[in-house]
Design an enzyme around this catalytic site. Structure first.
Site, PDB file in Angstrom:
ATOM      1  N   LYS A 160       0.831  -1.203   0.000  1.00 37.06           N
ATOM      2  CA  LYS A 160       0.000   0.000   0.000  1.00 37.06           C
ATOM      3  C   LYS A 160       0.867   1.255   0.000  1.00 37.06           C
ATOM      4  O   LYS A 160       0.625   2.201  -0.767  1.00 37.06           O
ATOM      5  CB  LYS A 160      -0.904   0.016   1.238  1.00 37.06           C
ATOM      6  N   CYS A 189     -26.367   6.585   4.791  1.00 31.46           N
ATOM      7  CA  CYS A 189     -25.581   6.240   3.601  1.00 31.46           C
ATOM      8  C   CYS A 189     -26.468   6.115   2.374  1.00 31.46           C
ATOM      9  O   CYS A 189     -27.518   5.448   2.415  1.00 31.46           O
ATOM     10  CB  CYS A 189     -24.826   4.927   3.846  1.00 31.46           C
ATOM     11  N   CYS A 191     -25.111   3.388   8.506  1.00 30.74           N
ATOM     12  CA  CYS A 191     -25.826   2.944   7.303  1.00 30.74           C
ATOM     13  C   CYS A 191     -27.087   3.760   7.031  1.00 30.74           C
ATOM     14  O   CYS A 191     -27.474   3.935   5.874  1.00 30.74           O
ATOM     15  CB  CYS A 191     -26.196   1.460   7.430  1.00 30.74           C
TER      16      CYS A 191
END
Length: 323
Positions: free
Chosen positions: A231, A311, A308
């Site tokens: 990464k 979202c 959520c």
């Protein structure tokens, strides 16, 4: 054209391709005609173009003398012909065999939720941790160092450590002249700070000895440095060298990709997630994904108790539907 070297190339390709394409599925063939070669010029990493590789048998007859004149008609000289495969970047793009069902709409929704650019990564990420007034070589070193510090560490903590290091003049030489105890005090409380002191010292010594104080310009060389993972290498290539070499996958990208169903099967490591994403995600999006998903993970798709309800992907996300 001089008689000492000639090369005629006729290339065949199965279709058009773009340098942005990540995978290819057709093989081209090129016919290469060779005679004697003058040989490539010498090149160095910092002083010009790298020398081109020699073709097989290209300079085999460098010192031969020309045949003596004859009263008889000379036979036509046969040409040495070799057939080589075209390099992968000349192959036409291959359509992915699989891709997530709703990924385009999911991506648009995440972009909309991230439009404010107000997550910690947007103002404390690696792009903001180096001294923009420093010479290019020093800037690249600072980029790499900030990435090494960022592992298992929040952006706010990494930024604070970088600020303290820069206040003392952050270069390869200054780090090598700093004793381990002082360096540990400066970077604390980054995660695994004791190990990072060792890795930073080892990597800085390698950069001084092998790269003149600069950082490598390839993923393979970067990941060979102590304390540098895939990464970090891909982010260093993007930020320090301006090259998108792959998708940089950290814990945020790994978690969100699995929650959204962006991997064909569940993956258990960031590297496996990177490989799965690069199988289908268009290459022109690779450079965007890390910053986009990291900020999304910091603000909405949290590791524990994701938000959520707020979202835009709550009806499209397999993980949200399962809650």
């Amino acid at each position: 054209m001089r008689g000492r070297a000639s090369r005629n190339v006729v290339a065949g390709a199965a279709g058009k391709c773009s340098p942005q394409d990540s995978s290819m599925n057709a093989t081209g063939v090129r016919m290469v005609t060779r005679s004697r070669s003058r040989g490539p010029g010498a090149g160095s990493r910092g002083g010009g173009e790298k020398a081109a590789p020699l073709w097989k048998g290209e300079a085999a007859a460098e010192g031969r003398k020309s045949p003596s004149p004859s009263r008889h008609r000379r036979k036509t000289q046969k040409l040495n012909v070799a057939y080589d495969r075209e390099e992968e970047d000349t192959k036409p793009p291959r359509a992915p065999s699989w891709e997530p069902r709703d990924w385009r709409q999911q991506l648009l929704n995440i972009r909309a939720m991230r439009s404010g650019k107000d997550a910690p990564v947007d103002w404390l990420g690696v792009e903001h941790c180096y001294d923009s007034d420093a010479p290019p070589k020093v800037r690249r070193y600072q980029v790499l160092l900030s990435l090494m510090l960022s592992s298992q560490t929040k952006d706010q903590v990494t930024a604070g450590a970088m600020q303290r290091l820069r206040a003392r003049g952050l270069t390869v030489d200054s780090i090598l002249q700093t004793d381990d105890s002082t360096l540990g005090t400066l970077i604390y409380p980054v995660g695994f700070w004791r190990s990072k002191v060792k890795y930073i010292k080892q990597t800085s010594a390698i950069l001084q000895q092998r790269y003149g104080g600069d950082i490598p310009d390839s993923v393979a060389e970067l990941v060979a440095l102590p304390g540098v993972g895939p990464k970090m290498a891909h982010l260093a290539m993007a930020v320090a060298w301006g090259t998108v070499s792959g998708i940089a996958v950290d814990t945020h990208v790994h978690r969100i990709a699995n929650r959204l169903g962006w991997t064909k099967t569940a993956t258990n490591s960031p590297e496996k997630t990177r490989a799965a994403l690069e199988e289908w995600l268009p290459r022109e999006l690779w450079g965007e994904i890390n910053g986009l998903l990291v900020g999304f993970g910091q603000q909405t798709c949290l590791p524990v108790h994701p938000r959520c309800q707020g979202c835009l992907n709550r009806t499209l996300c397999p993980a949200a539907r399962g809650l």
